[in-house]
Design an enzyme around this catalytic site. Structure first.
Site, PDB file in Angstrom:
ATOM      1  N   ASN A 151      -0.073  -4.145  -7.184  1.00 47.86           N
ATOM      2  CA  ASN A 151       1.158  -3.549  -7.709  1.00 47.86           C
ATOM      3  C   ASN A 151       2.311  -4.520  -7.458  1.00 47.86           C
ATOM      4  O   ASN A 151       2.813  -4.613  -6.331  1.00 47.86           O
ATOM      5  CB  ASN A 151       1.438  -2.213  -7.025  1.00 47.86           C
ATOM      6  CG  ASN A 151       2.669  -1.523  -7.582  1.00 47.86           C
ATOM      7  OD1 ASN A 151       3.390  -2.077  -8.418  1.00 47.86           O
ATOM      8  ND2 ASN A 151       2.927  -0.305  -7.123  1.00 47.86           N
ATOM      9  N   PRO A 152       2.759  -5.269  -8.458  1.00 44.01           N
ATOM     10  CA  PRO A 152       3.806  -6.277  -8.241  1.00 44.01           C
ATOM     11  C   PRO A 152       5.158  -5.683  -7.909  1.00 44.01           C
ATOM     12  O   PRO A 152       6.058  -6.406  -7.455  1.00 44.01           O
ATOM     13  CB  PRO A 152       3.843  -7.035  -9.570  1.00 44.01           C
ATOM     14  CG  PRO A 152       3.370  -6.032 -10.580  1.00 44.01           C
ATOM     15  CD  PRO A 152       2.344  -5.194  -9.869  1.00 44.01           C
ATOM     16  N   ASP A 211       1.293   2.530   0.209  1.00 46.31           N
ATOM     17  CA  ASP A 211       0.418   3.710   0.189  1.00 46.31           C
ATOM     18  C   ASP A 211       0.378   4.353  -1.194  1.00 46.31           C
ATOM     19  O   ASP A 211      -0.626   4.959  -1.574  1.00 46.31           O
ATOM     20  CB  ASP A 211       0.896   4.726   1.224  1.00 46.31           C
ATOM     21  CG  ASP A 211       0.701   4.229   2.647  1.00 46.31           C
ATOM     22  OD1 ASP A 211      -0.365   3.656   2.926  1.00 46.31           O
ATOM     23  OD2 ASP A 211       1.613   4.398   3.474  1.00 46.31           O
ATOM     24  N   GLU A 216      -2.537   6.152  -6.031  1.00 46.15           N
ATOM     25  CA  GLU A 216      -2.801   6.148  -7.472  1.00 46.15           C
ATOM     26  C   GLU A 216      -4.231   5.724  -7.773  1.00 46.15           C
ATOM     27  O   GLU A 216      -4.930   6.347  -8.577  1.00 46.15           O
ATOM     28  CB  GLU A 216      -1.840   5.194  -8.183  1.00 46.15           C
ATOM     29  CG  GLU A 216      -0.441   5.744  -8.402  1.00 46.15           C
ATOM     30  CD  GLU A 216       0.342   4.894  -9.380  1.00 46.15           C
ATOM     31  OE1 GLU A 216      -0.243   3.973  -9.994  1.00 46.15           O
ATOM     32  OE2 GLU A 216       1.552   5.146  -9.545  1.00 46.15           O
ATOM     33  N   ASP A 298      11.272  10.452   0.375  1.00 49.74           N
ATOM     34  CA  ASP A 298      10.462   9.387  -0.219  1.00 49.74           C
ATOM     35  C   ASP A 298      10.733   9.283  -1.716  1.00 49.74           C
ATOM     36  O   ASP A 298      11.165   8.244  -2.226  1.00 49.74           O
ATOM     37  CB  ASP A 298       8.979   9.672   0.042  1.00 49.74           C
ATOM     38  CG  ASP A 298       8.074   8.541  -0.424  1.00 49.74           C
ATOM     39  OD1 ASP A 298       8.565   7.583  -1.043  1.00 49.74           O
ATOM     40  OD2 ASP A 298       6.864   8.621  -0.180  1.00 49.74           O
ATOM     41  N   ARG A 305      13.960   0.678  -3.573  1.00 55.79           N
ATOM     42  CA  ARG A 305      12.786  -0.060  -3.127  1.00 55.79           C
ATOM     43  C   ARG A 305      13.135  -1.464  -2.633  1.00 55.79           C
ATOM     44  O   ARG A 305      12.443  -2.030  -1.781  1.00 55.79           O
ATOM     45  CB  ARG A 305      11.747  -0.147  -4.245  1.00 55.79           C
ATOM     46  CG  ARG A 305      10.955   1.132  -4.437  1.00 55.79           C
ATOM     47  CD  ARG A 305       9.835   0.956  -5.442  1.00 55.79           C
ATOM     48  NE  ARG A 305       8.963   2.105  -5.452  1.00 55.79           N
ATOM     49  CZ  ARG A 305       7.935   2.284  -4.629  1.00 55.79           C
ATOM     50  NH1 ARG A 305       7.670   1.369  -3.716  1.00 55.79           N
ATOM     51  NH2 ARG A 305       7.183   3.366  -4.704  1.00 55.79           N
TER      52      ARG A 305
END
Length: 397
Positions: A151-152, A211, A216, A298, A305
């Protein structure tokens, strides 16, 4: 994969080829022996304790002394020229941090031996393959096949770069593993990729991100028609997100240590729990399910992010300042009755618009997960009220 390596190997196993492979190290003639457990023994033909002087200082010459690397630390070897190779190995820090968590989960450091020169290219290639088989192929004649789901966008957007810098060179360059990288393009893409993955062509799954990336991907695994096969596939988490709970719980506190654990291949089983959101949405978790404040802090900081895990602290302060509670009805069974009702899944009824978070595990459901209706059997307890935070964990052994 759910744990990191933690024990040293026996270094007294018989060597493959008692005489070893003749090599040269900085012009010194020697032999290199590879034990079945991966232990490497470097033996100069004429051992000497030679001390040379450089700038007035005494410098030891290790190429003139016998050296040994225990097999548990070795991860592979790589050619630097047609007839020259180096052995790659990891070592834990000599001085651990004073905190107990760092002592229990040391950060391993990648090291390489001096260049070893063989008499021919074919001899060097054979020696590299022998080291890889003993150190990282886990008894296979062919290299393990690894699929990495990257996941970039995880964390601060550095996960792909960290993987290419610290993990891929170890897995491909040193261990000689077959590595396929799948880069996610949008939210939910990992679920789609894992749902469609050909499991027959995979020996190990690696999740690169936080996580949420693991969550996913595992939704994709456990919603497959062959989920009972998918749940046995080993998996590893390379920490690269804002929250890396699974990796840290397995002792993998940085990408280099995760690369070491992947090469050594120690696997531990994990428990799994599922959460049903009526009418028919079922989610799987391996860490915890949260409802209320923890979930909201969250989900409510997704736009932050770029701050890394600092966003969670800010989210917590915001939620505390709001001082809100959430309505819920909680039902559960006593442990003794729960064991007697293993064939009946238990669900909880959540009656609020608050966010619900969950993460999944490699252990599949014990019921038909395509059926949305589920009820708890037996006499239990039902409590309804206002709650700030609710957490639930998968059962332990």
């Amino acid at each position: 994969m759910s744990s990191t390596a933690g024990a040293s190997s026996d270094t007294t196993a018989p060597l493959l080829g008692q005489m070893g492979t003749p090599i040269r190290c900085y012009g010194v003639k020697a032999t290199l022996q590879v034990a079945p457990d991966g232990t490497i023994t470097y033996s100069p033909l004429k051992p000497r304790n030679i001390i040379r002087k450089c700038c007035g200082l005494c410098v030891d010459q290790p190429e003139h002394t016998k050296q040994q690397i225990i097999g548990w630390h070795v991860v592979g070897a790589a050619l630097e020229s047609p007839n020259t190779l180096r052995i790659w190995y990891f070592t834990p820090p000599k001085n651990s941090s004073s905190s107990s968590s760092d002592t229990e989960a040391p950060r391993f450091k990648l090291c390489k031996t001096p260049p070893y020169v063989c008499s021919s290219g074919s001899e060097a290639t054979a020696l590299v393959e022998r080291v890889r088989q003993a150190a990282a192929w886990r008894g296979r004649d062919k290299p393990p096949r690894i699929v990495a789901v990257i996941n970039p966008s995880s964390g601060q957007g550095k996960s792909q770069r960290l993987f290419q810098r610290h993990v891929a060179p170890v897995l491909e360059g040193a261990a000689g593993m077959s590595l396929t990288s799948l880069v996610t393009q949008h939210p939910g893409h990992a679920t789609q990729l894992l749902h469609e993955l050909n499991l027959a062509a995979v020996d190990l799954l690696v999740f690169v991100g936080g996580d949420g990336t693991v969550y996913e991907g595992l939704q994709g695994l456990l919603t497959r028609p062959d989920w009972d096969v998918a749940r046995h596939l080993p998996l590893a988490h390379v920490p690269g997100g804002s929250g890396n709970g699974l990796a840290h719980s397995c002792g993998l506190r940085d990408p280099a240590t995760a690369a070491f654990a992947i090469c050594k291949g120690v696997v531990s089983p994990m428990d799994v729990a599922s959460v049903l959101q009526p009418p028919n949405r079922r989610l799987y978790m391996m860490l915890l399910a949260t409802y209320g404040m923890m979930s909201n802090l969250d989900v409510g900081t997704e736009q932050l992010r770029w701050m890394g895990d600092t966003r969670f602290a800010l989210g917590a302060l915001w939620e505390i300042g709001k001082n809100e509670s959430y309505h819920a009805s909680i039902a559960w069974l006593p442990p003794a009755e729960e064991r007697q009702q293993t064939s009946q899944p238990c669900c909880s009824d959540n009656r609020s618009n608050g966010a619900l978070n969950g993460s999944s595990s490699s252990k599949g459901p014990s019921h038909d997960h395509r059926n949305g209706s589920s009820s708890a059997a037996g006499t239990g307890t039902d409590v309804e009220g206002q709650y700030v935070q609710i957490q639930d964990f998968p059962p332990g052994d």
